[in-house]
Design a protein around this motif. Structure first.
Motif, PDB file in Angstrom:
ATOM      1  N   ALA A  41      -0.712  -9.703  12.093  1.00 26.08           N
ATOM      2  CA  ALA A  41      -1.473  -9.769  10.842  1.00 26.08           C
ATOM      3  C   ALA A  41      -2.570  -8.702  10.820  1.00 26.08           C
ATOM      4  O   ALA A  41      -2.827  -8.080   9.776  1.00 26.08           O
ATOM      5  CB  ALA A  41      -2.081 -11.157  10.666  1.00 26.08           C
ATOM      6  N   LYS A  42      -3.199  -8.469  11.966  1.00 22.22           N
ATOM      7  CA  LYS A  42      -4.224  -7.426  12.008  1.00 22.22           C
ATOM      8  C   LYS A  42      -3.594  -6.048  11.810  1.00 22.22           C
ATOM      9  O   LYS A  42      -4.155  -5.183  11.124  1.00 22.22           O
ATOM     10  CB  LYS A  42      -4.986  -7.458  13.326  1.00 22.22           C
ATOM     11  CG  LYS A  42      -6.126  -6.436  13.315  1.00 22.22           C
ATOM     12  CD  LYS A  42      -6.897  -6.329  14.592  1.00 22.22           C
ATOM     13  CE  LYS A  42      -7.963  -5.248  14.451  1.00 22.22           C
ATOM     14  NZ  LYS A  42      -8.737  -5.040  15.678  1.00 22.22           N
ATOM     15  N   ALA A  43      -2.427  -5.826  12.411  1.00 20.90           N
ATOM     16  CA  ALA A  43      -1.736  -4.551  12.222  1.00 20.90           C
ATOM     17  C   ALA A  43      -1.369  -4.351  10.749  1.00 20.90           C
ATOM     18  O   ALA A  43      -1.486  -3.236  10.220  1.00 20.90           O
ATOM     19  CB  ALA A  43      -0.483  -4.503  13.097  1.00 20.90           C
ATOM     20  N   ASP A  44      -0.949  -5.424  10.079  1.00 17.57           N
ATOM     21  CA  ASP A  44      -0.645  -5.335   8.647  1.00 17.57           C
ATOM     22  C   ASP A  44      -1.898  -4.955   7.857  1.00 17.57           C
ATOM     23  O   ASP A  44      -1.841  -4.138   6.923  1.00 17.57           O
ATOM     24  CB  ASP A  44      -0.100  -6.668   8.134  1.00 17.57           C
ATOM     25  CG  ASP A  44       1.299  -6.960   8.667  1.00 17.57           C
ATOM     26  OD1 ASP A  44       1.975  -6.014   9.106  1.00 17.57           O
ATOM     27  OD2 ASP A  44       1.694  -8.142   8.636  1.00 17.57           O
ATOM     28  N   VAL A  70      -5.067  -0.848   4.855  1.00 21.96           N
ATOM     29  CA  VAL A  70      -6.300  -0.076   4.683  1.00 21.96           C
ATOM     30  C   VAL A  70      -6.005   1.416   4.752  1.00 21.96           C
ATOM     31  O   VAL A  70      -6.512   2.217   3.951  1.00 21.96           O
ATOM     32  CB  VAL A  70      -7.341  -0.474   5.753  1.00 21.96           C
ATOM     33  CG1 VAL A  70      -8.519   0.497   5.731  1.00 21.96           C
ATOM     34  CG2 VAL A  70      -7.828  -1.896   5.514  1.00 21.96           C
ATOM     35  N   ALA A  71      -5.162   1.828   5.712  1.00 22.01           N
ATOM     36  CA  ALA A  71      -4.826   3.246   5.872  1.00 22.01           C
ATOM     37  C   ALA A  71      -4.121   3.803   4.636  1.00 22.01           C
ATOM     38  O   ALA A  71      -4.309   4.970   4.272  1.00 22.01           O
ATOM     39  CB  ALA A  71      -3.950   3.433   7.113  1.00 22.01           C
ATOM     40  N   LYS A  72      -3.327   2.960   3.971  1.00 18.99           N
ATOM     41  CA  LYS A  72      -2.617   3.399   2.773  1.00 18.99           C
ATOM     42  C   LYS A  72      -3.487   3.341   1.520  1.00 18.99           C
ATOM     43  O   LYS A  72      -3.078   3.790   0.449  1.00 18.99           O
ATOM     44  CB  LYS A  72      -1.372   2.532   2.556  1.00 18.99           C
ATOM     45  CG  LYS A  72      -0.304   2.707   3.619  1.00 18.99           C
ATOM     46  CD  LYS A  72       0.859   1.772   3.356  1.00 18.99           C
ATOM     47  CE  LYS A  72       1.947   1.929   4.413  1.00 18.99           C
ATOM     48  NZ  LYS A  72       3.078   0.981   4.194  1.00 18.99           N
ATOM     49  N   GLY A  73      -4.683   2.755   1.649  1.00 18.70           N
ATOM     50  CA  GLY A  73      -5.548   2.610   0.493  1.00 18.70           C
ATOM     51  C   GLY A  73      -5.180   1.444  -0.402  1.00 18.70           C
ATOM     52  O   GLY A  73      -5.674   1.331  -1.526  1.00 18.70           O
ATOM     53  N   ALA A  74      -4.320   0.540   0.095  1.00 17.73           N
ATOM     54  CA  ALA A  74      -3.886  -0.603  -0.717  1.00 17.73           C
ATOM     55  C   ALA A  74      -4.977  -1.652  -0.841  1.00 17.73           C
ATOM     56  O   ALA A  74      -5.040  -2.370  -1.844  1.00 17.73           O
ATOM     57  CB  ALA A  74      -2.627  -1.228  -0.109  1.00 17.73           C
ATOM     58  N   ILE A  75      -5.843  -1.769   0.168  1.00 21.20           N
ATOM     59  CA  ILE A  75      -6.942  -2.726   0.130  1.00 21.20           C
ATOM     60  C   ILE A  75      -8.203  -2.055   0.665  1.00 21.20           C
ATOM     61  O   ILE A  75      -8.124  -1.033   1.368  1.00 21.20           O
ATOM     62  CB  ILE A  75      -6.644  -4.002   0.959  1.00 21.20           C
ATOM     63  CG1 ILE A  75      -6.423  -3.628   2.440  1.00 21.20           C
ATOM     64  CG2 ILE A  75      -5.457  -4.765   0.402  1.00 21.20           C
ATOM     65  CD1 ILE A  75      -6.269  -4.833   3.354  1.00 21.20           C
ATOM     66  N   ALA A  76      -9.343  -2.641   0.341  1.00 23.79           N
ATOM     67  CA  ALA A  76     -10.610  -2.094   0.829  1.00 23.79           C
ATOM     68  C   ALA A  76     -10.846  -2.550   2.268  1.00 23.79           C
ATOM     69  O   ALA A  76     -10.426  -3.639   2.660  1.00 23.79           O
ATOM     70  CB  ALA A  76     -11.756  -2.551  -0.061  1.00 23.79           C
ATOM     71  N   GLU A  77     -11.535  -1.722   3.030  1.00 23.89           N
ATOM     72  CA  GLU A  77     -11.839  -2.080   4.408  1.00 23.89           C
ATOM     73  C   GLU A  77     -12.910  -3.159   4.444  1.00 23.89           C
ATOM     74  O   GLU A  77     -13.889  -3.112   3.704  1.00 23.89           O
ATOM     75  CB  GLU A  77     -12.332  -0.849   5.181  1.00 23.89           C
ATOM     76  CG  GLU A  77     -12.535  -1.109   6.660  1.00 23.89           C
ATOM     77  CD  GLU A  77     -12.874   0.151   7.428  1.00 23.89           C
ATOM     78  OE1 GLU A  77     -13.018   0.065   8.663  1.00 23.89           O
ATOM     79  OE2 GLU A  77     -12.998   1.218   6.787  1.00 23.89           O
ATOM     80  N   GLN A  78     -12.706  -4.139   5.294  1.00 23.84           N
ATOM     81  CA  GLN A  78     -13.651  -5.240   5.416  1.00 23.84           C
ATOM     82  C   GLN A  78     -14.789  -4.869   6.370  1.00 23.84           C
ATOM     83  O   GLN A  78     -14.658  -3.974   7.193  1.00 23.84           O
ATOM     84  CB  GLN A  78     -12.937  -6.495   5.947  1.00 23.84           C
ATOM     85  CG  GLN A  78     -11.807  -6.987   5.091  1.00 23.84           C
ATOM     86  CD  GLN A  78     -11.015  -8.084   5.785  1.00 23.84           C
ATOM     87  OE1 GLN A  78     -11.160  -8.323   6.982  1.00 23.84           O
ATOM     88  NE2 GLN A  78     -10.159  -8.759   5.031  1.00 23.84           N
ATOM     89  N   LYS A  79     -15.878  -5.593   6.255  1.00 23.70           N
ATOM     90  CA  LYS A  79     -16.966  -5.471   7.211  1.00 23.70           C
ATOM     91  C   LYS A  79     -16.681  -6.394   8.399  1.00 23.70           C
ATOM     92  O   LYS A  79     -16.158  -7.488   8.216  1.00 23.70           O
ATOM     93  CB  LYS A  79     -18.301  -5.865   6.574  1.00 23.70           C
ATOM     94  CG  LYS A  79     -18.766  -4.944   5.470  1.00 23.70           C
ATOM     95  CD  LYS A  79     -20.098  -5.428   4.918  1.00 23.70           C
ATOM     96  CE  LYS A  79     -20.590  -4.516   3.804  1.00 23.70           C
ATOM     97  NZ  LYS A  79     -21.898  -4.985   3.250  1.00 23.70           N
ATOM     98  N   PRO A  80     -17.016  -5.967   9.614  1.00 24.84           N
ATOM     99  CA  PRO A  80     -16.831  -6.869  10.759  1.00 24.84           C
ATOM    100  C   PRO A  80     -17.840  -8.012  10.716  1.00 24.84           C
ATOM    101  O   PRO A  80     -19.036  -7.803  10.861  1.00 24.84           O
ATOM    102  CB  PRO A  80     -17.067  -5.954  11.973  1.00 24.84           C
ATOM    103  CG  PRO A  80     -17.899  -4.830  11.449  1.00 24.84           C
ATOM    104  CD  PRO A  80     -17.526  -4.645  10.010  1.00 24.84           C
TER     105      PRO A  80
END
Length: 208
Positions: free
Chosen positions: A162-165, A170-180
């Motif tokens: 799930a983390k790899a997904d 994120v790399a493809k720009g499909a979703i925004a990067e989350q904050k840790p």
């Protein structure tokens, strides 16, 4: 494992099946005994309180704990506290004794719901009367091991996938990067449940 019906943000829920089923069976037994006592001699305050407390404790220990995965991250529901971790806060998983999710800082968060189990042997193997597993002659199927469903190894693999997904999205720009982020909170459901069980025990002793 089950999946919550939320198409917008599906949640996969993991529990150890044996403990989960055992928990519900014990809860059912306590409630059946309570009904039987009520039919036989009427509801007695002390017995009722103790049986309800026992059912509640079993539910809190064996039924409620879970690991939930969603697009938002990992949620560990334990005996009292719930731990929510966004995907950037998940560095690695461990599954030696029970499931642990480790943050980039090295903090490990354990799951009460999922413990390690002996892997299943797969491939060309034959069990012997003594319980050993030997390679089956005349087959080219290689031997291997497979995590049992709901075990720490299986859930750890699901978390890693799930983390790899998430990282690919994120790399493809499909979703925004989350904050840790890591949130550790006392579960209102668990807190209320333990308080109710304690109150029931007190009532039971006062009624003796």
């Amino acid at each position: 494992m089950s999946q919550d019906k939320n198409p917008g943000n599906p949640v996969r829920t993991f529990r150890q099946r044996g403990a989960y089923v055992t928990g519900w069976v014990l809860v059912g037994v306590f409630l059946v005994v309570l009904v039987a006592l009520a039919v036989a001699s009427g509801l007695e305050v002390g017995a009722t309180a103790f049986l309800l407390a026992a059912a509640g404790v079993v539910w809190l220990i064996l039924v409620r704990p879970a690991v939930r995965l969603s697009a938002d991250g990992v949620r560990l529901e334990n005996l009292v506290r719930d731990i929510r971790m966004t995907w950037p806060a998940v560095d690695m998983t461990e599954a030696r004794w029970n499931l642990k999710v480790v943050s980039p800082e090295g903090d490990a968060y354990s799951s009460w719901a999922v413990s390690a189990q002996r892997p299943k042997m797969t491939g060309g193997v034959t069990p012997t009367p003594g319980g050993q597993l030997l390679p089956t002659t005349g087959t080219d199927v290689p031997m291997g091991q497979e995590h049992r469903s709901g075990s720490a190894g299986a859930v750890a693999s699901a978390i890693d996938e799930a983390k790899a997904d998430y990282e690919r999205a994120v790399a493809k720009g499909a979703i925004a990067e989350q904050k840790p982020e890591i949130h550790r909170t006392v579960s209102p459901v668990a807190a209320a449940g333990w308080a109710a069980c304690l109150l029931a025990v007190v009532i039971g002793f006062l009624s003796l």
